[in-house]
Design a protein around this motif. Sequence first.
Motif, PDB file in Angstrom:
ATOM      1  N   SER A   1      -8.090   7.929 -10.799  1.00  0.00           N
ATOM      2  CA  SER A   1      -7.030   8.890 -11.140  1.00  0.00           C
ATOM      3  C   SER A   1      -5.985   8.879 -10.033  1.00  0.00           C
ATOM      4  N   ALA A   2      -4.707   8.912 -10.427  1.00  0.00           N
ATOM      5  CA  ALA A   2      -3.596   8.950  -9.449  1.00  0.00           C
ATOM      6  C   ALA A   2      -3.345  10.360  -8.936  1.00  0.00           C
ATOM      7  N   GLY A   3      -4.220  11.315  -9.273  1.00  0.00           N
ATOM      8  CA  GLY A   3      -4.049  12.688  -8.790  1.00  0.00           C
ATOM      9  C   GLY A   3      -3.101  13.473  -9.676  1.00  0.00           C
ATOM     10  N   LEU A   4      -2.629  14.584  -9.136  1.00  0.00           N
ATOM     11  CA  LEU A   4      -1.780  15.475  -9.945  1.00  0.00           C
ATOM     12  C   LEU A   4      -0.546  14.750 -10.458  1.00  0.00           C
ATOM     13  N   ASP A   5      -0.100  15.151 -11.618  1.00  0.00           N
ATOM     14  CA  ASP A   5       1.116  14.578 -12.187  1.00  0.00           C
ATOM     15  C   ASP A   5       2.314  15.068 -11.369  1.00  0.00           C
ATOM     16  N   LEU A   6       2.882  14.152 -10.593  1.00  0.00           N
ATOM     17  CA  LEU A   6       3.975  14.528  -9.678  1.00  0.00           C
ATOM     18  C   LEU A   6       5.193  15.056 -10.424  1.00  0.00           C
ATOM     19  N   LYS A   7       5.360  14.616 -11.666  1.00  0.00           N
ATOM     20  CA  LYS A   7       6.545  15.055 -12.429  1.00  0.00           C
ATOM     21  C   LYS A   7       6.469  16.555 -12.713  1.00  0.00           C
TER      22      LYS A   7
ATOM     23  N   PRO B   1      -6.476   8.392  -5.177  1.00  0.00           N
ATOM     24  CA  PRO B   1      -5.729   9.153  -4.179  1.00  0.00           C
ATOM     25  C   PRO B   1      -5.660  10.647  -4.526  1.00  0.00           C
ATOM     26  N   ALA B   2      -5.466  11.461  -3.488  1.00  0.00           N
ATOM     27  CA  ALA B   2      -5.140  12.882  -3.630  1.00  0.00           C
ATOM     28  C   ALA B   2      -6.129  13.618  -4.535  1.00  0.00           C
ATOM     29  N   ALA B   3      -5.638  14.255  -5.606  1.00  0.00           N
ATOM     30  CA  ALA B   3      -6.562  15.023  -6.451  1.00  0.00           C
ATOM     31  C   ALA B   3      -7.604  14.120  -7.122  1.00  0.00           C
ATOM     32  N   GLY B   4      -7.334  12.815  -7.199  1.00  0.00           N
ATOM     33  CA  GLY B   4      -8.360  11.870  -7.689  1.00  0.00           C
ATOM     34  C   GLY B   4      -9.553  11.886  -6.737  1.00  0.00           C
TER      35      GLY B   4
ATOM     36  N   PHE C   1       3.458  17.107   1.662  1.00  0.00           N
ATOM     37  CA  PHE C   1       2.641  18.014   0.855  1.00  0.00           C
ATOM     38  C   PHE C   1       1.610  18.691   1.761  1.00  0.00           C
ATOM     39  N   LEU C   2       1.247  19.899   1.389  1.00  0.00           N
ATOM     40  CA  LEU C   2       0.105  20.558   2.024  1.00  0.00           C
ATOM     41  C   LEU C   2      -1.008  20.596   0.992  1.00  0.00           C
ATOM     42  N   VAL C   3      -2.238  20.807   1.440  1.00  0.00           N
ATOM     43  CA  VAL C   3      -3.299  21.051   0.461  1.00  0.00           C
ATOM     44  C   VAL C   3      -3.813  22.469   0.656  1.00  0.00           C
TER      45      VAL C   3
ATOM     46  N   ALA D   1      11.481  11.606  -2.503  1.00  0.00           N
ATOM     47  CA  ALA D   1      11.374  10.315  -1.807  1.00  0.00           C
ATOM     48  C   ALA D   1      10.116   9.569  -2.269  1.00  0.00           C
ATOM     49  N   HIS D   2       9.059  10.311  -2.486  1.00  0.00           N
ATOM     50  CA  HIS D   2       7.802   9.669  -2.925  1.00  0.00           C
ATOM     51  C   HIS D   2       7.965   9.073  -4.325  1.00  0.00           C
ATOM     52  N   LEU D   3       8.608   9.820  -5.210  1.00  0.00           N
ATOM     53  CA  LEU D   3       8.819   9.312  -6.579  1.00  0.00           C
ATOM     54  C   LEU D   3       9.705   8.069  -6.555  1.00  0.00           C
TER      55      LEU D   3
ATOM     56  N   GLU E   1      10.452   2.066  -6.665  1.00  0.00           N
ATOM     57  CA  GLU E   1      10.915   0.861  -5.957  1.00  0.00           C
ATOM     58  C   GLU E   1       9.823  -0.181  -5.782  1.00  0.00           C
ATOM     59  N   LYS E   2       8.597   0.250  -5.876  1.00  0.00           N
ATOM     60  CA  LYS E   2       7.457  -0.665  -5.731  1.00  0.00           C
ATOM     61  C   LYS E   2       7.572  -1.834  -6.699  1.00  0.00           C
ATOM     62  N   LYS E   3       8.261  -1.578  -7.823  1.00  0.00           N
ATOM     63  CA  LYS E   3       8.255  -2.579  -8.917  1.00  0.00           C
ATOM     64  C   LYS E   3       9.207  -3.740  -8.636  1.00  0.00           C
TER      65      LYS E   3
HETATM   66  C1  LIG Z   1      -0.318  26.702   0.888  1.00  0.00           C
HETATM   67  C2  LIG Z   1      -0.785  25.506   0.237  1.00  0.00           C
HETATM   68  C3  LIG Z   1       0.188  24.873  -0.446  1.00  0.00           C
HETATM   69  C4  LIG Z   1       0.248  23.970  -1.214  1.00  0.00           C
HETATM   70  C5  LIG Z   1      -0.005  23.033  -2.129  1.00  0.00           C
HETATM   71  C6  LIG Z   1       1.243  22.613  -2.696  1.00  0.00           C
HETATM   72  C7  LIG Z   1       1.469  21.528  -3.345  1.00  0.00           C
HETATM   73  C8  LIG Z   1       0.549  20.472  -3.810  1.00  0.00           C
HETATM   74  C9  LIG Z   1       0.234  19.631  -2.701  1.00  0.00           C
HETATM   75  C10 LIG Z   1      -0.569  18.644  -2.718  1.00  0.00           C
HETATM   76  C11 LIG Z   1      -1.277  18.218  -3.849  1.00  0.00           C
HETATM   77  C12 LIG Z   1      -1.961  17.101  -3.760  1.00  0.00           C
HETATM   78  C13 LIG Z   1      -2.693  16.694  -4.894  1.00  0.00           C
HETATM   79  C14 LIG Z   1      -2.112  15.544  -5.672  1.00  0.00           C
HETATM   80  O1  LIG Z   1      -2.862  14.969  -6.374  1.00  0.00           O
HETATM   81  S1  LIG Z   1      -0.460  15.116  -5.615  1.00  0.00           S
HETATM   82  C15 LIG Z   1      -0.450  13.496  -6.403  1.00  0.00           C
HETATM   83  C16 LIG Z   1      -0.460  12.430  -5.362  1.00  0.00           C
HETATM   84  N1  LIG Z   1      -0.713  11.139  -5.953  1.00  0.00           N
HETATM   85  C17 LIG Z   1      -0.065  10.068  -5.568  1.00  0.00           C
HETATM   86  O2  LIG Z   1       0.757  10.127  -4.702  1.00  0.00           O
HETATM   87  C18 LIG Z   1      -0.411   8.765  -6.265  1.00  0.00           C
HETATM   88  C19 LIG Z   1       0.801   7.969  -6.517  1.00  0.00           C
HETATM   89  N2  LIG Z   1       0.466   6.756  -7.253  1.00  0.00           N
HETATM   90  C20 LIG Z   1       0.063   5.622  -6.658  1.00  0.00           C
HETATM   91  O3  LIG Z   1      -0.109   5.539  -5.463  1.00  0.00           O
HETATM   92  C21 LIG Z   1      -0.144   4.452  -7.556  1.00  0.00           C
HETATM   93  O4  LIG Z   1       0.440   4.742  -8.802  1.00  0.00           O
HETATM   94  C22 LIG Z   1      -1.624   4.069  -7.777  1.00  0.00           C
HETATM   95  C23 LIG Z   1      -2.194   3.449  -6.490  1.00  0.00           C
HETATM   96  C24 LIG Z   1      -2.466   5.256  -8.199  1.00  0.00           C
HETATM   97  C25 LIG Z   1      -1.682   2.992  -8.917  1.00  0.00           C
HETATM   98  O5  LIG Z   1      -0.833   1.915  -8.629  1.00  0.00           O
HETATM   99  P1  LIG Z   1      -0.357   0.916  -9.790  1.00  0.00           P
HETATM  100  O6  LIG Z   1       0.430  -0.149  -9.138  1.00  0.00           O
HETATM  101  O7  LIG Z   1      -1.520   0.532 -10.611  1.00  0.00           O
HETATM  102  O8  LIG Z   1       0.557   1.816 -10.743  1.00  0.00           O
HETATM  103  P2  LIG Z   1       2.086   2.263 -10.512  1.00  0.00           P
HETATM  104  O9  LIG Z   1       2.979   1.182 -10.991  1.00  0.00           O
HETATM  105  O10 LIG Z   1       2.273   2.752  -9.128  1.00  0.00           O
HETATM  106  O11 LIG Z   1       2.175   3.524 -11.476  1.00  0.00           O
HETATM  107  C26 LIG Z   1       2.324   3.400 -12.875  1.00  0.00           C
HETATM  108  C27 LIG Z   1       3.248   4.494 -13.376  1.00  0.00           C
HETATM  109  O12 LIG Z   1       2.650   5.760 -13.117  1.00  0.00           O
HETATM  110  C28 LIG Z   1       3.536   6.574 -12.310  1.00  0.00           C
HETATM  111  N3  LIG Z   1       2.703   7.402 -11.416  1.00  0.00           N
HETATM  112  C29 LIG Z   1       1.800   6.987 -10.531  1.00  0.00           C
HETATM  113  N4  LIG Z   1       1.200   8.024  -9.938  1.00  0.00           N
HETATM  114  C30 LIG Z   1       1.752   9.126 -10.469  1.00  0.00           C
HETATM  115  C31 LIG Z   1       1.553  10.531 -10.248  1.00  0.00           C
HETATM  116  N5  LIG Z   1       0.628  11.013  -9.401  1.00  0.00           N
HETATM  117  N6  LIG Z   1       2.279  11.383 -10.965  1.00  0.00           N
HETATM  118  C32 LIG Z   1       3.204  10.952 -11.860  1.00  0.00           C
HETATM  119  N7  LIG Z   1       3.446   9.627 -12.103  1.00  0.00           N
HETATM  120  C33 LIG Z   1       2.709   8.743 -11.411  1.00  0.00           C
HETATM  121  C34 LIG Z   1       4.367   5.548 -11.553  1.00  0.00           C
HETATM  122  O13 LIG Z   1       5.558   6.130 -11.079  1.00  0.00           O
HETATM  123  C35 LIG Z   1       4.586   4.512 -12.624  1.00  0.00           C
HETATM  124  O14 LIG Z   1       5.561   5.034 -13.527  1.00  0.00           O
HETATM  125  P3  LIG Z   1       6.633   4.076 -14.222  1.00  0.00           P
HETATM  126  O15 LIG Z   1       5.848   3.025 -14.948  1.00  0.00           O
HETATM  127  O16 LIG Z   1       7.478   3.504 -13.121  1.00  0.00           O
HETATM  128  O17 LIG Z   1       7.409   4.981 -15.124  1.00  0.00           O
END
Ligand SMILES: CC/C=C\C/C=C\C/C=C\C=C\CC(=O)SCCNC(=O)CCNC(=O)[C@H](O)C(C)(C)COP(=O)(O)OP(=O)(O)OC[C@H]1O[C@@H](n2cnc3c(N)ncnc32)[C@H](O)[C@@H]1OP(=O)(O)O
Length: 286
Positions: free
Chosen positions: A91-97, A137-140, A167-169, A277-279, A284-286
Motif C-alpha cells: 500500500s502507498a499509504g494515505l491517499d495524498l490527494k 511506505p507511511a500508512a502502508g 508531514f508529522l505523524v 512538492a511531494h506530489l 516527475e518520476k515518470k
Molecule cells: C499533530 C499530528 C499531526 C498530523 C498528522 C497530519 C498529517 C498526516 C501526516 C502524515 C501521514 C502519513 C501517512 C501517509 O500514509 S501519507 C502517504 C505517504 N505515501 C507516500 O508518500 C507514497 C508515495 N508513493 C510512492 O512512493 C510510490 O508511488 C510507490 C513506491 C508506493 C510505488 O511506486 P510506483 O513506481 O510503482 O508507482 P508510481 O508511479 O509512483 O504511482 C502510481 C500512481 O499513483 C500515484 N500515487 C502514489 N502514491 C500515492 C499516494 N499516497 N496518494 C495518492 N496518489 C499516489 C502516483 O502519483 C501515480 O499517479 P499517476 O499515475 O501519475 O497519476
Amino acid sequence: MLRNSLIGSLRQIKPILCSQSLRSLSNGANSGLTTIEVDDKSGIATLSMNLPPVNTLTLNLMHDLIDSINQIECNKSRGLILTSSNDKVFSAGLDLKELYKPDQERLKEFWTIFQDLWLALHLCGIPTAAAINGHAPAAGCIMATACEYRVMLPDFVIGVHATRFSFLVSKWMMLSYQSVLPRRIVERALNQGKLFSTQEALEVGLIDEVAGSKKEALAQCAAFIGTFDKANPIARTLTKRMCRDSDVTELLRDRAGDLRACVDYINTPLFQEGLSAHLEGLKEKK
Ligand SMILES: CC/C=C\C/C=C\C/C=C\C=C\CC(=O)SCCNC(=O)CCNC(=O)[C@H](O)C(C)(C)COP(=O)(O)OP(=O)(O)OC[C@H]1O[C@@H](n2cnc3c(N)ncnc32)[C@H](O)[C@@H]1OP(=O)(O)O
C-alpha cells in the motif's frame, strides 16, 4: 462492530452476534476494493487490497478494509492475513490527494476512518499477519505494524518517511511503529524519514521473515497463525488486547483532539507546500 463494543470496555469479550457461516464471506455493501479468501483446510482468511495502481488508502478502500476485517472476525476465521493484489505495492499509504487543499468536512471523515482502520486492525480478536508483497511506505507500514507478524518479499521498502515532506505523524501512529521496533530506532527512523529495504527491515526487526514469493509469504504467515493452536481463543484475544491496551487507549482517550490537531496541521502552509512538492516529485518520476 467488535471495535465499537471495545470502545466501552477494552477487556470485554465481543458477544458472538454474527450469524454468517464460515465459508459464506461476501463483500456485502462495500465497494469491492478488497477480496477475502478463506482456506478450507486451515480456516485462515486472506484479505487482499485491490485498488490499482498502488492501493492508496482512500475513503472507500479504508471503509472496505474495516468491513472485511469485521466480516472475517464475525465468521470465526482462525486468522487474518493482510496482503495486496498488486505485485509491486502493498500500500502507498494515505491517499495524498485527500490531503491536498482538502474540503474540511471530507478531511474530517477521512481522518476519522483512518483512526477506525487502525483500531480495527489493532483490536482484531483473531491472530493477524501481513504478507508484505510490495512497497509499504507511511500508512502502508503502519497497517503492517498493527498486525502481529510481518513477512516481506525482497527488494521493496517499508517505513514512515513523513518528515521528508514536512508531514508529522500522530502519537498513536508512532506507537504502532514503537510496538515493533525499539524506541531509539523509531526515533531515529522517524526523524530521518527512513525507508528500510527488506533486508534492513529484517535486521532491525521491523519484519519477522523474508519470503521468496507471495505464495511462500502467505504460507509463512499461516504457519505463524498456526502457532496459536494450543492457546484458548478467548484467553488469547483478551491477552492481545491487554498487551495493546495502552496504545489503543492513547487514541481512544481523545479521538476528537487528535482529529482537531491533524486537521489544523494539514491546513498549514508548511504541510500544504511540502505535500505539493511531494506530489510534483511523484509526477516527475515518470
Ligand atoms: C499533530 C499530528 C499531526 C498530523 C498528522 C497530519 C498529517 C498526516 C501526516 C502524515 C501521514 C502519513 C501517512 C501517509 O500514509 S501519507 C502517504 C505517504 N505515501 C507516500 O508518500 C507514497 C508515495 N508513493 C510512492 O512512493 C510510490 O508511488 C510507490 C513506491 C508506493 C510505488 O511506486 P510506483 O513506481 O510503482 O508507482 P508510481 O508511479 O509512483 O504511482 C502510481 C500512481 O499513483 C500515484 N500515487 C502514489 N502514491 C500515492 C499516494 N499516497 N496518494 C495518492 N496518489 C499516489 C502516483 O502519483 C501515480 O499517479 P499517476 O499515475 O501519475 O497519476
